[in-house]
Design a protein around this motif. Structure first.
Motif, mmCIF file in Angstrom:
data_model
loop_
_atom_site.group_PDB
_atom_site.id
_atom_site.type_symbol
_atom_site.label_atom_id
_atom_site.label_comp_id
_atom_site.label_asym_id
_atom_site.label_seq_id
_atom_site.Cartn_x
_atom_site.Cartn_y
_atom_site.Cartn_z
ATOM 1 N N LEU A 104 0.822 -1.106 -0.061
ATOM 2 C CA LEU A 104 -0.249 -0.008 0.023
ATOM 3 C C LEU A 104 0.799 0.942 -0.094
ATOM 4 C CD1 LEU A 104 -2.566 -1.182 2.799
ATOM 5 C CD2 LEU A 104 -2.785 -1.013 0.094
ATOM 6 N N ALA A 105 0.277 2.534 -0.349
ATOM 7 C CA ALA A 105 1.135 3.400 -0.625
ATOM 8 C C ALA A 105 0.651 4.688 0.671
ATOM 9 C CB ALA A 105 0.560 3.992 -1.939
ATOM 10 N N GLU A 122 3.589 7.041 -12.140
ATOM 11 C CA GLU A 122 2.527 6.065 -12.958
ATOM 12 C C GLU A 122 1.171 6.572 -12.764
ATOM 13 O OE1 GLU A 122 4.334 1.886 -12.388
ATOM 14 O OE2 GLU A 122 2.378 1.680 -11.356
ATOM 15 N N TYR A 123 0.312 6.408 -14.013
ATOM 16 C CA TYR A 123 -0.898 6.818 -13.828
ATOM 17 C C TYR A 123 -1.786 6.161 -12.721
ATOM 18 C CZ TYR A 123 -1.264 8.947 -18.264
ATOM 19 O OH TYR A 123 -1.194 9.835 -19.445
ATOM 20 N N TYR A 179 -4.853 4.721 -11.758
ATOM 21 C CA TYR A 179 -6.292 4.408 -12.393
ATOM 22 C C TYR A 179 -7.409 4.345 -11.139
ATOM 23 C CZ TYR A 179 -3.020 3.423 -16.497
ATOM 24 O OH TYR A 179 -2.372 3.643 -17.236
ATOM 25 N N ARG A 225 -8.738 -6.563 -3.522
ATOM 26 C CA ARG A 225 -7.852 -5.972 -2.456
ATOM 27 C C ARG A 225 -7.826 -6.729 -1.227
ATOM 28 N NH1 ARG A 225 -7.110 -2.807 1.179
ATOM 29 N NH2 ARG A 225 -6.038 -0.986 1.243
ATOM 30 N N GLU A 243 -4.962 -2.776 -12.162
ATOM 31 C CA GLU A 243 -6.201 -2.234 -11.880
ATOM 32 C C GLU A 243 -6.976 -2.490 -12.797
ATOM 33 O OE1 GLU A 243 -6.059 -0.529 -9.066
ATOM 34 O OE2 GLU A 243 -7.754 0.842 -9.111
ATOM 35 N N PHE A 295 -0.011 -3.261 -13.196
ATOM 36 C CA PHE A 295 1.195 -2.380 -12.652
ATOM 37 C C PHE A 295 2.289 -3.027 -12.008
ATOM 38 C CE2 PHE A 295 -2.217 -2.039 -9.615
ATOM 39 C CZ PHE A 295 -1.819 -2.441 -8.452
ATOM 40 N N MET A 316 0.678 7.743 -8.991
ATOM 41 C CA MET A 316 1.326 6.903 -7.921
ATOM 42 C C MET A 316 2.849 7.023 -8.180
ATOM 43 S SD MET A 316 0.063 5.053 -5.752
ATOM 44 C CE MET A 316 -0.966 3.574 -5.236
ATOM 45 N N LYS A 339 6.720 6.055 -7.130
ATOM 46 C CA LYS A 339 7.172 4.850 -6.750
ATOM 47 C C LYS A 339 8.815 4.763 -6.517
ATOM 48 C CE LYS A 339 3.320 2.135 -8.315
ATOM 49 N NZ LYS A 339 2.821 0.901 -8.925
ATOM 50 N N TRP A 396 5.841 3.642 -1.873
ATOM 51 C CA TRP A 396 4.899 4.076 -3.033
ATOM 52 C C TRP A 396 4.090 5.286 -2.404
ATOM 53 C CZ3 TRP A 396 1.477 -0.520 -4.879
ATOM 54 C CH2 TRP A 396 2.375 -1.493 -5.826
ATOM 55 N N LYS A 419 -2.936 12.868 -5.125
ATOM 56 C CA LYS A 419 -4.314 12.893 -6.030
ATOM 57 C C LYS A 419 -4.749 14.123 -6.276
ATOM 58 C CE LYS A 419 -6.295 9.027 -3.287
ATOM 59 N NZ LYS A 419 -7.748 8.627 -3.093
ATOM 60 N N ASP A 431 -11.123 6.267 4.523
ATOM 61 C CA ASP A 431 -11.994 4.987 4.666
ATOM 62 C C ASP A 431 -12.189 4.613 5.879
ATOM 63 O OD1 ASP A 431 -12.079 5.025 1.863
ATOM 64 O OD2 ASP A 431 -10.132 4.036 1.863
ATOM 65 N N LYS A 442 -12.557 -3.132 0.940
ATOM 66 C CA LYS A 442 -11.591 -3.074 2.024
ATOM 67 C C LYS A 442 -12.188 -3.795 3.352
ATOM 68 C CE LYS A 442 -8.847 0.911 1.369
ATOM 69 N NZ LYS A 442 -8.129 1.987 1.816
ATOM 70 N N ASP A 469 -8.265 -2.825 6.741
ATOM 71 C CA ASP A 469 -7.600 -2.070 5.767
ATOM 72 C C ASP A 469 -8.163 -0.458 5.656
ATOM 73 O OD1 ASP A 469 -6.514 -4.283 4.456
ATOM 74 O OD2 ASP A 469 -8.502 -4.921 3.663
HETATM 75 P P1 ATP Z 1 -5.379 2.137 -0.273
HETATM 76 O O1 ATP Z 1 -5.248 0.948 -1.252
HETATM 77 O O2 ATP Z 1 -3.819 2.994 -0.136
HETATM 78 O O3 ATP Z 1 -5.561 1.750 1.216
HETATM 79 P P2 ATP Z 1 -7.402 3.331 -1.372
HETATM 80 O O4 ATP Z 1 -8.026 1.960 -1.471
HETATM 81 O O5 ATP Z 1 -8.243 4.257 -0.850
HETATM 82 O O6 ATP Z 1 -6.191 3.341 -0.456
HETATM 83 P P3 ATP Z 1 -6.303 4.733 -2.998
HETATM 84 O O7 ATP Z 1 -6.315 6.016 -2.286
HETATM 85 O O8 ATP Z 1 -7.377 5.484 -4.406
HETATM 86 O O9 ATP Z 1 -6.973 3.572 -2.377
HETATM 87 O O10 ATP Z 1 -4.980 4.267 -3.756
HETATM 88 C C1 ATP Z 1 -4.460 2.855 -3.948
HETATM 89 C C2 ATP Z 1 -5.014 2.169 -4.949
HETATM 90 O O11 ATP Z 1 -4.742 2.643 -6.200
HETATM 91 C C3 ATP Z 1 -4.355 0.875 -5.025
HETATM 92 O O12 ATP Z 1 -5.059 -0.070 -4.134
HETATM 93 C C4 ATP Z 1 -4.653 0.518 -6.484
HETATM 94 O O13 ATP Z 1 -5.991 -0.191 -6.383
HETATM 95 C C5 ATP Z 1 -4.836 1.738 -7.234
HETATM 96 N N1 ATP Z 1 -4.035 2.020 -8.299
HETATM 97 C C6 ATP Z 1 -4.180 2.685 -9.430
HETATM 98 N N2 ATP Z 1 -3.246 2.714 -10.184
HETATM 99 C C7 ATP Z 1 -2.229 2.154 -9.674
HETATM 100 C C8 ATP Z 1 -0.863 2.128 -10.014
HETATM 101 N N3 ATP Z 1 -0.301 2.478 -11.097
HETATM 102 N N4 ATP Z 1 -0.157 1.557 -9.073
HETATM 103 C C9 ATP Z 1 -0.577 1.210 -7.930
HETATM 104 N N5 ATP Z 1 -1.898 1.136 -7.462
HETATM 105 C C10 ATP Z 1 -2.781 1.722 -8.364
#
Ligand code: ATP
Length: 590
Positions: A229-230, A250-251, A253, A272, A302, A342, A404, A406, A423, A427, A439, A562, A566
């Motif tokens: 996770l990022a 990276e885009y 998505y 996830r 994605e 990805f 994203m 990285k 990562w 946004k 969340d 989630k 999560d």
């Molecule tokens: P998280 O998964 O970090 O708990 P979240 O589910 O709210 O948070 P986001 O904040 O939207 O998600 O960001 C993470 C998600 O972005 C990843 O879990 C993945 O599904 C999505 N994603 C889209 N593009 C990419 C990419 N290029 N690399 C990694 N993840 C990506």
């Protein structure tokens, strides 16, 4: 191994709310357990027979449990239902009813863990016509041999009401101490779990082969890897500074994260939260079969709703139409998808999780047969804030959520199951001071009045405290819900009502209704403030204060992808709070 040993341990674990005590009690139990039943005992303490991703559940309805109890005790179903009405706990009711059982049927046989597991396994795998009766007969057989105390735990187990509050991390703690030689093993044991999602396999390996075995633990196709996770930051400068001045952008998505596993022509897609969602995306299964050339693979992509005629990406919400059992063929036509891989974690015998990202991406590029429907996530190496910002604008213009970013150094391995700074998500800036949505887990609710009478007026929402394995309240939210949402929430949450506050909840507020942690909602707030009422990250900014989200509003996104664990963590809220302070001071100096 006698099942009574387990029942006794459960009694003690139930009586404590302290994680350390719980770990000690679990350690005692695991130490007493013969190695050949260890995995089974580990699953049972989680109220399961197999890891979650197998989807195998016991699924005994309360009604059937009452029938089985009636048959085993000689009491009428109405007496048992009456008892249940009073106690609100089917386990306690079972114990009370069986205590009154006539002496002649007492303890016909001593129940063993092996026998319990085998019978429950049969019960779980029974399906088709007559399944209800067969399940009931199997359960009745166990209850006939069970002591009242054992019956309490058996009934709770089969009806999905075990609720001991033993988190996966507590099991890992106990395993590391019991078989790994101590705390040092903890990290390795956790990694093994993170790349297999199977506590039973980890338990077996650490018990049989010790720490050396755990060091050699490898990923396996069809065992989902817990996702990396990022973190998040609000400016290109900060992001580049964190990533050493250079990164892969990276885009990002806006779809559903999918982990695809392929071997011997078979494909499984995990969500996830590591549920098997292959049946929702037969088209994605075909794309993986046809467009990924490696014979054996684990990759992440994605999955995005698309307008195939224009090639435009559609909003995340459209994927909700895929969450159904029936009519999937029609939904495939109406809501088509594309895949944007990805990451590559395993390919044809090579475990890549410890390799740096640039190499993983190189290998990924080699195995994707690029088409409109399957394209590796668009990326660029950037080394200046300007380049990052330009690429961000491009991503937004293409319909993405942002970027994203990285890390690309030697350290950039795939950190399964953890949120780290390798990562970083970047946004679109929201209008509020909050740098991102949160969340949050629904832990309680307040009755609605007036127009909302008969549904919930507001929900009590919490973050997840990973260190303590608790849920800490962060806001009370009654805004952003449509009438349909209110009804859906009432119906969905109704299935998770618990008689009193869960021992993992930290709350100074008394909700009208408490729920077991199950549902996660996306919430946007105006800002994060210090709070004397909410317990999120209590004392971490100021003594006696927690953090709260002000003016929260439901965005309409049900984060069914989630699990409660999560949800946004308390530490993330602290980081968001700090980010917000920084933003405010920058505004003031500007
Ligand atoms: P998280 O998964 O970090 O708990 P979240 O589910 O709210 O948070 P986001 O904040 O939207 O998600 O960001 C993470 C998600 O972005 C990843 O879990 C993945 O599904 C999505 N994603 C889209 N593009 C990419 C990419 N290029 N690399 C990694 N993840 C990506």
């Amino acid at each position: 191994m006698d099942y009574a040993i387990i029942a006794d341990a459960y009694e003690k674990i139930e009586a404590t709310t302290k994680r350390l005590e719980m770990t000690d009690l679990l350690f005692d139990l695991l130490k007493k357990t013969p190695k050949d039943v260890l995995a089974r005992v580990v699953y049972l303490t989680q109220g399961k027979l197999y890891p979650d991703f197998t989807g195998i559940e016991m699924g005994v309805a309360e009604k059937s449990a009452i029938k089985a109890l009636a048959r085993a005790s000689g009491q009428s179903e109405s007496v048992i239902s009456g008892g249940l009405q009073k106690s609100g706990d089917i386990g306690q009711t079972a114990q009370a009813i069986l205590s009154k059982r006539k002496q002649s049927t007492f303890f016909s046989r001593t129940l063993t863990v092996e026998q319990v597991y085998e019978t429950l396994d049969k019960l779980a795998k029974t399906s088709g016509s007559g399944a209800v009766d067969t399940k009931m007969a199997l359960l009745c057989g166990l209850l006939t041999d069970a002591s009242p105390k054992e019956a309490k735990w058996l009934i709770r187990t089969v009806t999905g009401n075990l609720r001991l509050g033993i988190a996966d991390m507590t099991v890992l703690d106990a395993l590391a101490i019991a078989y790994g030689g101590g705390k040092e093993a903890r990290e390795l044991v956790e990694r093994a779990y993170n790349i297999s999602s199977d506590l039973g396999r980890v338990a077996n390996v650490v018990a049989e082969k010790g720490i050396e075995g755990i060091k050699k633990f490898q990923v396996m196709v069809f065992e989902p890897i817990r996702p990396m996770l990022a973190e998040r930051l609000a400016s290109p400068e900060e992001i580049l500074e964190k990533l050493g001045g250079k990164c892969i952008a990276e885009y990002k998505y806006d779809g559903e994260r999918i982990q695809a596993h392929k071997k011997d022509g078979k494909v499984i897609l995990f969500s996830r939260r590591l549920e098997n969602i292959s049946s929702q995306y037969p088209d994605a299964v075909d794309l993986i079969k046809e467009k990924i050339s490696a014979k054996e693979v684990i990759l992440e992509a994605e999955c995005v709703a698309m307008d195939l005629e224009t090639g435009d990406m559609r909003p995340f919400q459209e994927l909700m139409h895929r969450r159904r059992k029936y009519g999937i063929e029609e939904a495939i036509g109406n809501y088509p998808i594309s895949l944007f891989p990805f990451d590559l974690l395993y390919a044809d015998g090579k475990d890549l999780t410890l390799q740096p990202l640039p190499l993983r991406r190189e290998e990924l590029a080699k195995i994707v047969k690029k088409t409109d429907r399957v394209t590796p996530a668009i990326q660029k190496v950037v080394n200046s804030p300007k380049k990052l910002e330009d690429f961000f604008e491009e991503a937004i213009a293409e319909g993405c959520e942002g970027l994203m970013c990285k890390a690309i150094g030697d350290e950039s391995c795939y950190q399964a199951g953890s949120r780290g700074w390798l990562w970083i998500k970047y946004k679109r800036d929201y209008k509020s001071e909050m740098t991102d949505t949160a969340d949050l887990v629904v832990v309680g609710a307040f009755h609605g009045r007036g127009k909302r009478a008969g549904t919930y007026g507001a929900l009590l929402l919490a973050t997840y405290n990973k260190e303590q394995d608790t849920f800490e309240t962060v806001t009370k939210c009654g805004t952003g819900f449509t009438d349909k949402d209110l009804q859906t929430l009432y119906d969905t949450l109704g299935k998770h009502v618990i008689p009193r506050k869960n021992s993992r909840f930290v709350s100074t507020l008394e909700a009208d209704v408490w729920f077991e942690p199950s549902l996660v909602l996306e919430i946007l707030g105006a800002e994060i403030t210090l709070s004397p009422i909410h317990t999120c990250a209590m004392n971490s900014i100021r003594k006696g204060s927690g953090l709260a989200i002000r003016f929260p509003r439901f965005t309409g996104k049900y984060r069914t992808d989630k699990a409660p664990e999560d949800a946004t963590s308390s530490i993330e809220i602290v980081e968001m709070y700090r980010g917000q302070l920084k933003k405010i001071s920058e505004k003031q100096t500007a």
